[in-house]
Design an enzyme around this catalytic site. Structure first.
Site, PDB file in Angstrom:
ATOM      1  N   LYS A 107      -0.885  -0.937  -4.429  1.00  0.00           N
ATOM      2  CA  LYS A 107      -2.137  -0.212  -4.172  1.00  0.00           C
ATOM      3  C   LYS A 107      -1.808   1.243  -3.927  1.00  0.00           C
ATOM      4  CE  LYS A 107      -4.769   0.054   0.150  1.00  0.00           C
ATOM      5  NZ  LYS A 107      -5.492  -0.714   1.177  1.00  0.00           N
TER       6      LYS A 107
ATOM      7  N   SER B 284       0.856  -1.179   0.000  1.00  0.00           N
ATOM      8  CA  SER B 284       0.000   0.000   0.000  1.00  0.00           C
ATOM      9  C   SER B 284       0.895   1.234   0.000  1.00  0.00           C
ATOM     10  CB  SER B 284      -0.899  -0.025   1.241  1.00  0.00           C
ATOM     11  OG  SER B 284      -1.698   1.136   1.280  1.00  0.00           O
TER      12      SER B 284
ATOM     13  N   LYS C  94      -2.925   4.974  -2.776  1.00  0.00           N
ATOM     14  CA  LYS C  94      -3.910   5.816  -2.117  1.00  0.00           C
ATOM     15  C   LYS C  94      -4.231   6.971  -3.054  1.00  0.00           C
ATOM     16  CE  LYS C  94      -4.266   3.838   1.947  1.00  0.00           C
ATOM     17  NZ  LYS C  94      -5.559   3.310   2.405  1.00  0.00           N
TER      18      LYS C  94
ATOM     19  N   ASP D  93     -14.031  -1.766   2.210  1.00  0.00           N
ATOM     20  CA  ASP D  93     -13.163  -1.799   3.397  1.00  0.00           C
ATOM     21  C   ASP D  93     -13.960  -1.238   4.580  1.00  0.00           C
ATOM     22  OD1 ASP D  93     -11.325  -1.179   5.412  1.00  0.00           O
ATOM     23  OD2 ASP D  93      -9.817  -0.318   4.112  1.00  0.00           O
TER      24      ASP D  93
ATOM     25  N   LYS E 174     -10.178  -6.686   7.688  1.00  0.00           N
ATOM     26  CA  LYS E 174      -9.260  -6.281   8.749  1.00  0.00           C
ATOM     27  C   LYS E 174      -9.776  -6.867  10.044  1.00  0.00           C
ATOM     28  CE  LYS E 174      -7.775  -2.044   6.483  1.00  0.00           C
ATOM     29  NZ  LYS E 174      -7.953  -0.587   6.348  1.00  0.00           N
TER      30      LYS E 174
HETATM   31  O1  OSB Z   1      -7.599   1.838   4.031  1.00  0.00           O
HETATM   32  O2  OSB Z   1      -6.407   0.112   3.946  1.00  0.00           O
HETATM   33  C1  OSB Z   1      -6.611   1.237   4.393  1.00  0.00           C
HETATM   34  C2  OSB Z   1      -3.636   2.393   6.531  1.00  0.00           C
HETATM   35  C3  OSB Z   1      -4.299   3.054   7.537  1.00  0.00           C
HETATM   36  C4  OSB Z   1      -5.678   3.126   7.506  1.00  0.00           C
HETATM   37  C5  OSB Z   1      -6.399   2.551   6.460  1.00  0.00           C
HETATM   38  C6  OSB Z   1      -5.735   1.882   5.442  1.00  0.00           C
HETATM   39  C7  OSB Z   1      -4.329   1.830   5.468  1.00  0.00           C
HETATM   40  C8  OSB Z   1      -3.531   1.199   4.435  1.00  0.00           C
HETATM   41  C9  OSB Z   1      -2.148   0.699   4.817  1.00  0.00           C
HETATM   42  O3  OSB Z   1      -3.869   1.095   3.277  1.00  0.00           O
HETATM   43  C10 OSB Z   1      -2.088  -0.787   4.816  1.00  0.00           C
HETATM   44  C11 OSB Z   1      -0.844  -1.311   5.502  1.00  0.00           C
HETATM   45  O4  OSB Z   1      -0.872  -1.523   6.728  1.00  0.00           O
HETATM   46  O5  OSB Z   1       0.153  -1.525   4.804  1.00  0.00           O
HETATM   47 MG    MG Z   2      -8.681   0.720   2.610  1.00  0.00          MG
END
Ligand code: OSB
Ligand code: MG
Length: 368
Positions: free
Chosen positions: A161, A135, A163, A239, A263
């Protein structure tokens, strides 16, 4: 097993570099480690919610109160039949998913230890080759993102992925696709930054062969996502709005998404997670394990979880050294050629670096 003692510990871990999402910038992670003691053993879990209520309603300080004032008084001194022994009590306290999740993690660790089994086998896991994706927080510019991705060419990650957020979307996705080539798995995660009014813009993402678009719309929405799904060729991944297997059932009924990011903390822990993995397998939904920038404790739990049958896509459990100078566990989480393996030790399968943890600690509370 009788829960004889509980330790709550807030630690503060500086990330190697700040991580930006559409809801904010994180530089120092504050997580709560929860240990339960029983019969000379302990189990450990992690409260992985954000520092502020930007991802969902939970936040570190609020989780501390949820645990100390409302949840743990019902756990201390209790004799539990099995690792699910706290579920019915937890259900009576609404919300506070990440706080409950940490309790579930700790109980499963200690019950797996009592059974002398690695946690993943205790859960019923079968997968031993776990594909890992990366990510990537929002970068300063499309050029900076392309530069970062070119450096990742030999990293082995099975999926990248990005953001994204309004104004930081199409140009970034375009630069990323050019940097990694047409065939490398690519996804985007908007963390709820768009609405149906952005449908035309989101449709343009169909040009980039994305594996899925994660959580484009409201953090509590599954209705508009169903509408959007019909407009897009790219599958939608949910999510934020998924807190239980019932939520997955309803989202599937409405056609809100073809992929689920699971999660542990967001769904109160292992009981719902196991149900969700079964539901996704039975209903042909894609499934992977998400992350919350966890310490090694949360990461080790995430690895155990994704050994369950039902996980079909690369998970966000990057190696420890992606986020941390030094992780608080030994051995650290690692991968080879984009694949991680379940940890072979009994229970969670990690040793805690108590020396480091001591120095990272902001507060400790012992309940006996
Ligand atoms: O939306 O998946 C998410 C990190 C903090 C809060 C929400 C998200 C995320 C990430 C990081 O995408 C995922 C990771 O821990 O590598
Ligand atoms: Mg997410």
């Amino acid at each position: 097993m009788k829960i004889e003692q509980i330790e709550l510990r807030e630690i503060r871990m500086p990330l190697k570099s700040p991580f930006e999402t559409s809801f904010g910038l994180t530089s120092i992670r504050r997580m709560i480690l929860l240990k339960v003691f029983s019969e000379g053993m302990y189990g450990i879990g992690e409260v992985a919610c954000g520092e502020e209520p930007g991802y969902n309603h939970e936040a570190t300080d609020m989780a501390w109160i949820a645990l100390t004032d409302f949840l743990l008084p019902h756990l201390i001194g209790k004799n539990l039949e099995d690792a699910f022994g706290f579920e019915s009590t937890a259900k009576k306290i609404r919300g506070n998913h990440f706080a409950k999740g940490a309790i579930s993690m700790a109980l499963h660790d200690v019950f797996a230890k009592a059974a002398n089994l690695p946690l993943w086998k205790f859960l019923g896991g079968t997968k031993t080759m776990l594909p890992i994706g990366l990510s990537i927080g929002i970068k300063q510019s499309p050029e900076a993102l392309a530069e970062f991705l070119s450096q990742q060419k030999t990293s082995g990650f099975k999926r990248f992925k990005l953001k994204i957020g309004p104004g930081r979307d199409l140009a970034f996705v375009d630069a990323a696709r050019n940097a990694i080539g047409p065939d490398t798995a690519l996804t985007v995660d908007a963390n709820s930054a768009y609405s149906l009014a952005d449908t035309a813009l989101l449709k343009k993402l169909d040009d980039y062969n994305l594996q899925y678009i994660e959580q484009p719309l409201g953090y509590d929405d599954i209705v508009d996502h169903a509408t959007l799904s019909k407009e897009l060729l790219t599958p939608i991944c949910l999510d934020e709005p998924i807190h239980s297997s019932d939520d997955v059932r309803k989202a599937h009924l409405l056609g809100s998404g073809k992929v689920i990011n699971l999660k542990l903390g967001r769904v109160d822990g292992y009981a719902e997670s196991i149900k969700i993995a079964k539901f996704c397998a039975a209903n042909n939904l894609g499934l992977w394990c998400g992350g919350m920038l966890e310490s090694g404790v949360g990461r080790a739990h995430n690895l155990a979880l994704q050994t369950l049958p039902g996980f079909t896509l690369a998970s966000d459990t990057a190696p420890s050294n992606r986020y941390w100078e030094t992780d608080i566990i030994e051995p650290e989480i690692s991968m080879i050629d984009g694949m991680a393996s379940p940890l072979p030790g009994v229970g969670l399968g990690v040793n805690l670096r108590d020396d480091l943890i001591h120095n990272l600690t902001a507060r400790v509370l012992n309940i006996a």
